[in-house]
Design a protein around this motif. Structure first.
Motif, PDB file in Angstrom:
ATOM      1  N   LEU A  52       0.854  -1.191   0.000  1.00 59.83           N
ATOM      2  CA  LEU A  52       0.000   0.000   0.000  1.00 59.83           C
ATOM      3  C   LEU A  52       0.884   1.233   0.000  1.00 59.83           C
ATOM      4  O   LEU A  52       2.085   1.159   0.285  1.00 59.83           O
ATOM      5  CB  LEU A  52      -0.954   0.013   1.188  1.00 59.83           C
ATOM      6  CG  LEU A  52      -0.431   0.254   2.605  1.00 59.83           C
ATOM      7  CD1 LEU A  52      -1.612   0.481   3.561  1.00 59.83           C
ATOM      8  CD2 LEU A  52       0.410  -0.902   3.127  1.00 59.83           C
ATOM      9  N   THR A  53       0.301   2.358  -0.354  1.00 60.71           N
ATOM     10  CA  THR A  53       1.033   3.622  -0.347  1.00 60.71           C
ATOM     11  C   THR A  53       0.844   4.301   1.007  1.00 60.71           C
ATOM     12  O   THR A  53      -0.046   3.953   1.789  1.00 60.71           O
ATOM     13  CB  THR A  53       0.527   4.564  -1.452  1.00 60.71           C
ATOM     14  OG1 THR A  53      -0.826   4.957  -1.142  1.00 60.71           O
ATOM     15  CG2 THR A  53       0.563   3.881  -2.814  1.00 60.71           C
ATOM     16  N   THR A  54       1.663   5.302   1.277  1.00 63.57           N
ATOM     17  CA  THR A  54       1.507   6.053   2.528  1.00 63.57           C
ATOM     18  C   THR A  54       0.147   6.744   2.571  1.00 63.57           C
ATOM     19  O   THR A  54      -0.483   6.809   3.635  1.00 63.57           O
ATOM     20  CB  THR A  54       2.639   7.085   2.690  1.00 63.57           C
ATOM     21  OG1 THR A  54       2.748   7.869   1.491  1.00 63.57           O
ATOM     22  CG2 THR A  54       3.978   6.403   2.956  1.00 63.57           C
ATOM     23  N   ASP A  55      -0.331   7.235   1.440  1.00 62.36           N
ATOM     24  CA  ASP A  55      -1.658   7.868   1.407  1.00 62.36           C
ATOM     25  C   ASP A  55      -2.752   6.855   1.741  1.00 62.36           C
ATOM     26  O   ASP A  55      -3.715   7.172   2.440  1.00 62.36           O
ATOM     27  CB  ASP A  55      -1.932   8.482   0.028  1.00 62.36           C
ATOM     28  CG  ASP A  55      -1.138   9.750  -0.218  1.00 62.36           C
ATOM     29  OD1 ASP A  55      -0.614  10.330   0.752  1.00 62.36           O
ATOM     30  OD2 ASP A  55      -1.030  10.154  -1.392  1.00 62.36           O
ATOM     31  N   GLU A  56      -2.622   5.633   1.216  1.00 61.64           N
ATOM     32  CA  GLU A  56      -3.610   4.593   1.499  1.00 61.64           C
ATOM     33  C   GLU A  56      -3.577   4.179   2.968  1.00 61.64           C
ATOM     34  O   GLU A  56      -4.622   3.909   3.575  1.00 61.64           O
ATOM     35  CB  GLU A  56      -3.374   3.391   0.580  1.00 61.64           C
ATOM     36  CG  GLU A  56      -3.772   3.677  -0.859  1.00 61.64           C
ATOM     37  CD  GLU A  56      -3.280   2.642  -1.853  1.00 61.64           C
ATOM     38  OE1 GLU A  56      -3.839   2.578  -2.966  1.00 61.64           O
ATOM     39  OE2 GLU A  56      -2.326   1.891  -1.536  1.00 61.64           O
ATOM     40  N   LEU A  57      -2.380   4.146   3.550  1.00 66.64           N
ATOM     41  CA  LEU A  57      -2.256   3.840   4.976  1.00 66.64           C
ATOM     42  C   LEU A  57      -2.995   4.882   5.811  1.00 66.64           C
ATOM     43  O   LEU A  57      -3.764   4.535   6.722  1.00 66.64           O
ATOM     44  CB  LEU A  57      -0.779   3.804   5.371  1.00 66.64           C
ATOM     45  CG  LEU A  57      -0.508   3.586   6.863  1.00 66.64           C
ATOM     46  CD1 LEU A  57      -0.813   2.143   7.256  1.00 66.64           C
ATOM     47  CD2 LEU A  57       0.939   3.942   7.211  1.00 66.64           C
ATOM     48  N   ILE A  58      -2.783   6.138   5.497  1.00 74.14           N
ATOM     49  CA  ILE A  58      -3.425   7.223   6.232  1.00 74.14           C
ATOM     50  C   ILE A  58      -4.938   7.160   6.081  1.00 74.14           C
ATOM     51  O   ILE A  58      -5.696   7.374   7.034  1.00 74.14           O
ATOM     52  CB  ILE A  58      -2.846   8.577   5.763  1.00 74.14           C
ATOM     53  CG1 ILE A  58      -1.429   8.748   6.338  1.00 74.14           C
ATOM     54  CG2 ILE A  58      -3.747   9.742   6.154  1.00 74.14           C
ATOM     55  CD1 ILE A  58      -0.650   9.895   5.743  1.00 74.14           C
ATOM     56  N   PHE A  59      -5.404   6.832   4.867  1.00 69.40           N
ATOM     57  CA  PHE A  59      -6.842   6.695   4.628  1.00 69.40           C
ATOM     58  C   PHE A  59      -7.424   5.544   5.447  1.00 69.40           C
ATOM     59  O   PHE A  59      -8.444   5.686   6.113  1.00 69.40           O
ATOM     60  CB  PHE A  59      -7.092   6.465   3.134  1.00 69.40           C
ATOM     61  CG  PHE A  59      -8.496   6.035   2.809  1.00 69.40           C
ATOM     62  CD1 PHE A  59      -9.518   6.967   2.690  1.00 69.40           C
ATOM     63  CD2 PHE A  59      -8.797   4.690   2.630  1.00 69.40           C
ATOM     64  CE1 PHE A  59     -10.817   6.570   2.401  1.00 69.40           C
ATOM     65  CE2 PHE A  59     -10.093   4.275   2.333  1.00 69.40           C
ATOM     66  CZ  PHE A  59     -11.104   5.222   2.220  1.00 69.40           C
ATOM     67  N   LEU A  60      -6.780   4.388   5.387  1.00 63.03           N
ATOM     68  CA  LEU A  60      -7.309   3.206   6.064  1.00 63.03           C
ATOM     69  C   LEU A  60      -7.322   3.366   7.579  1.00 63.03           C
ATOM     70  O   LEU A  60      -8.283   2.976   8.249  1.00 63.03           O
ATOM     71  CB  LEU A  60      -6.494   1.970   5.692  1.00 63.03           C
ATOM     72  CG  LEU A  60      -6.694   1.406   4.292  1.00 63.03           C
ATOM     73  CD1 LEU A  60      -5.670   0.305   4.018  1.00 63.03           C
ATOM     74  CD2 LEU A  60      -8.105   0.854   4.123  1.00 63.03           C
TER      75      LEU A  60
END
Length: 312
Positions: free
Chosen positions: A192-200
């Motif tokens: 996953l990307t850092t943006d996806e981590l923050i979203f999740l």
């Protein structure tokens, strides 16, 4: 010894209709989709690649199958339903030649690979099963993905998951998060990307997101951050692995090339067991992702093994 098994991928194929110029009235068609890119990327790296998808009996579906076969991707476990129409994405150019997504067409969203369409032998002879969220928002496809993971685990096959979140496809952010979380207990490799981590994780801090993600006890997590490199999370540690600087032309598909590189390393060497092996795996994947950005397009930019010599 060369691993005789194949890498198995499940997902949707798309056709990108890309405008020839700023008039936006004539188009070239290109095969696309995250899982398509991974399946083809794996094949370009010299490994047996098999893809589970659904196509129809029209010219566009024939184009999709033909392009995949040109890439050396085996479609033995894919299905053909005559009425199915492959989704299309129309890409227009602004007067400044910036790309914009003008239209998305999906005439047959409810025609999906069903759970009963899956063949046990596809998993029995696989080293890794790879998936992403690209179809999980559809109830039928979600059931199929659940069954695919069950079959993989039953056969001792490693499960790879690229979350690849596209929020607009989901009814709500909560539905997306809940669906992703349900799969994490059975995932061996998570990208996953850092943006996806923050979203999740619903946080504005990568550090806090990593802390929350660690509760899922996933054997290997690869958290990509573009030109800043990758966080490899392994046995409670966070290793930062840099990427070789390149002059990017188009970042489309870089994450898929990264995944293909990860799968190749693990197919040939098994799951990393030490810090050094985690770093080697991630460095190799980073090189694939970086190389992909030096060419326009997505599938067309998936690197071949010999091209890695271009990066020092």
């Amino acid at each position: 010894m060369i691993n005789p098994k194949h890498i198995l991928t499940y997902g949707d194929a798309f056709v990108d209709y890309i405008a020839l110029d700023t008039k936006n009235d004539s188009f070239n068609r290109h095969l696309g989709g995250a899982t398509v890119n991974v399946a083809a990327g794996v094949s370009r790296l010299g490994l047996p690649s098999k893809f589970i998808t659904i196509t129809g009996d029209d010219d566009t579906s024939a184009f999709v199958r033909g392009e995949l076969e040109k890439e050396g991707v085996d479609l033995s476990y894919s299905i053909i339903v005559p009425e199915k129409r492959v989704s299309g994405v129309y890409v227009h150019f602004t007067p400044e030649y910036d790309r914009i997504f003008a239209n998305y067409e999906n005439e047959t969203p409810d025609l999906q690979v069903a759970a009963h369409d899956l063949k046990g032998e596809a998993f029995k002879n696989a080293s890794i099963f790879h998936m992403c969220t690209g179809t999980m928002f559809h109830p039928e496809a979600l059931k199929t993905t659940v069954e695919a993971v069950r079959l993989a685990k039953e056969q001792g096959v490693l499960c790879s998951f690229d979350v690849n979140i596209r929020p607009l496809r989901w009814e709500s952010e909560e539905q997306c998060r809940d669906t992703v979380f349900k799969f994490l207990a059975n995932v061996d490799i998570l990208k996953l990307t850092t943006d996806e981590l923050i979203f999740l994780m619903e946080t504005d801090s990568v550090k806090e997101g990593i802390k929350q993600l660690s509760k899922f006890n996933i054997p290997l997590v690869l958290l990509t951050d573009g030109e800043n490199g990758t966080h490899a999370l392994f046995e409670g540690e966070d290793f930062h692995v840099p990427v070789i600087p390149v002059q990017p032309v188009d970042t489309t598909g870089a994450g898929d090339a990264f995944v293909a590189g990860t799968l190749r390393y693990i197919h040939l060497n098994g799951m990393p067991k030490t810090r050094a092996e985690v770093i080697d795996c991630t460095l190799f994947a980073n090189k694939l992702g970086a190389l992909c950005t030096t060419k326009p397009g997505a599938l067309t930019a998936m690197p071949k093994l010999g091209e890695l010599e271009e990066l020092s």
